[in-house]
Design a protein around this motif. Structure first.
Motif, PDB file in Angstrom:
ATOM      1  N   PRO A  72       0.835  -1.199   0.000  1.00 26.03           N
ATOM      2  CA  PRO A  72       0.000   0.000   0.000  1.00 26.03           C
ATOM      3  C   PRO A  72       0.877   1.260   0.000  1.00 26.03           C
ATOM      4  O   PRO A  72       1.985   1.258   0.548  1.00 26.03           O
ATOM      5  CB  PRO A  72      -0.800  -0.115   1.300  1.00 26.03           C
ATOM      6  N   ALA A  73       0.361   2.287  -0.601  1.00 23.02           N
ATOM      7  CA  ALA A  73       1.099   3.550  -0.657  1.00 23.02           C
ATOM      8  C   ALA A  73       1.181   4.145   0.746  1.00 23.02           C
ATOM      9  O   ALA A  73       0.224   4.074   1.519  1.00 23.02           O
ATOM     10  CB  ALA A  73       0.401   4.518  -1.598  1.00 23.02           C
ATOM     11  N   LYS A  74       2.319   4.730   1.049  1.00 23.17           N
ATOM     12  CA  LYS A  74       2.509   5.333   2.366  1.00 23.17           C
ATOM     13  C   LYS A  74       1.849   6.701   2.404  1.00 23.17           C
ATOM     14  O   LYS A  74       1.816   7.415   1.415  1.00 23.17           O
ATOM     15  CB  LYS A  74       3.994   5.463   2.670  1.00 23.17           C
ATOM     16  N   SER A  75       1.361   7.034   3.555  1.00 25.52           N
ATOM     17  CA  SER A  75       0.736   8.341   3.735  1.00 25.52           C
ATOM     18  C   SER A  75       1.832   9.410   3.810  1.00 25.52           C
ATOM     19  O   SER A  75       2.997   9.100   4.096  1.00 25.52           O
ATOM     20  CB  SER A  75      -0.098   8.352   5.017  1.00 25.52           C
ATOM     21  N   PRO A  76       1.475  10.664   3.591  1.00 23.50           N
ATOM     22  CA  PRO A  76       2.477  11.736   3.710  1.00 23.50           C
ATOM     23  C   PRO A  76       3.106  11.778   5.106  1.00 23.50           C
ATOM     24  O   PRO A  76       4.296  12.062   5.241  1.00 23.50           O
ATOM     25  CB  PRO A  76       1.675  13.009   3.432  1.00 23.50           C
ATOM     26  N   ARG A  77       2.321  11.459   6.130  1.00 20.44           N
ATOM     27  CA  ARG A  77       2.856  11.452   7.499  1.00 20.44           C
ATOM     28  C   ARG A  77       3.929  10.368   7.656  1.00 20.44           C
ATOM     29  O   ARG A  77       4.995  10.614   8.229  1.00 20.44           O
ATOM     30  CB  ARG A  77       1.720  11.229   8.504  1.00 20.44           C
ATOM     31  N   GLU A  78       3.664   9.168   7.136  1.00 12.65           N
ATOM     32  CA  GLU A  78       4.650   8.077   7.238  1.00 12.65           C
ATOM     33  C   GLU A  78       5.927   8.420   6.472  1.00 12.65           C
ATOM     34  O   GLU A  78       7.034   8.173   6.963  1.00 12.65           O
ATOM     35  CB  GLU A  78       4.054   6.780   6.703  1.00 12.65           C
ATOM     36  N   ARG A  79       5.751   8.991   5.273  1.00 16.90           N
ATOM     37  CA  ARG A  79       6.938   9.367   4.490  1.00 16.90           C
ATOM     38  C   ARG A  79       7.752  10.438   5.207  1.00 16.90           C
ATOM     39  O   ARG A  79       8.984  10.380   5.243  1.00 16.90           O
ATOM     40  CB  ARG A  79       6.518   9.863   3.100  1.00 16.90           C
TER      41      ARG A  79
END
Length: 186
Positions: A72-79
């Motif tokens: 799954p694509a990472k959220s901006p917060r995780e990145r």
């Protein structure tokens, strides 16, 4: 022998040697065409190769598609948090000036991606002025962001002689902001 006879014999000898193989070749039979020993027609080989490569290509495409769907694509917060953790490793090696630029870029990219605000295209003053009118952030987050941007501007543009402690404070503020924290009491 006269001169004319010598000339004719001189010319005829090379010409005879030149044209003699042609006269002798007429006695031999023509060359026969190539013999096809293949039991499978050539067009069938090309069709089979095309079908085989299509099947292999489709199989590889399906595997690649399934892998992309599995991760799954990472959220901006995780990145942003991952980038800030990587920056912690560079805390001692980078100059405070370069460190402040990189941490500021990470935080600006996070705000742009997460809240769809044009932070990367605005100066800190323009962005903070816009936040004072309407903000998706809480009061504590807005104060934390304002403090962070002011510290970064001080290091980047006023050429404040920052130390690694200042860099550590910037990293801490950026991490707290991404987590959604409040401004630490001094």
């Amino acid at each position: 022998m006269t001169r004319g006879q010598m000339f004719v014999s001189f010319i005829s000898t090379p010409l005879t040697l030149l044209f003699m193989p042609m006269f002798l070749a007429q006695e031999f039979h023509d060359i026969s065409p190539p013999v096809n020993y293949s039991l499978v027609p050539t067009w069938l080989i090309f069709v089979a190769a095309f079908v085989g490569l299509t099947i292999v290509g489709s199989f590889i495409w399906l595997i690649a598609r399934r892998r992309r769907a599995a991760a799954p694509a990472k959220s901006p917060r995780e990145r942003a948090l991952e980038a800030l953790v990587r920056m912690q490793d560079q805390l001692e090696t980078l100059s405070p000036y370069r460190f402040s630029i990189r941490v500021s870029d990470i935080l600006r990219r996070y705000v742009t991606d997460e809240h769809d605000l044009p932070v990367t295209r605005q100066t800190s003053v323009e962005f903070l002025e816009r936040l004072s009118k309407s903000s998706p952030f809480s009061e504590g987050e807005r104060e934390l962001l304002e403090d962070f941007l002011n510290r970064c501007d001080l290091i980047k543009f006023a050429r404040y002689e920052a130390t690694t402690a200042d860099s550590r404070m910037l990293l801490d503020e950026a991490t707290r902001f991404v987590h959604g924290g409040q401004l630490a009491t001094a």
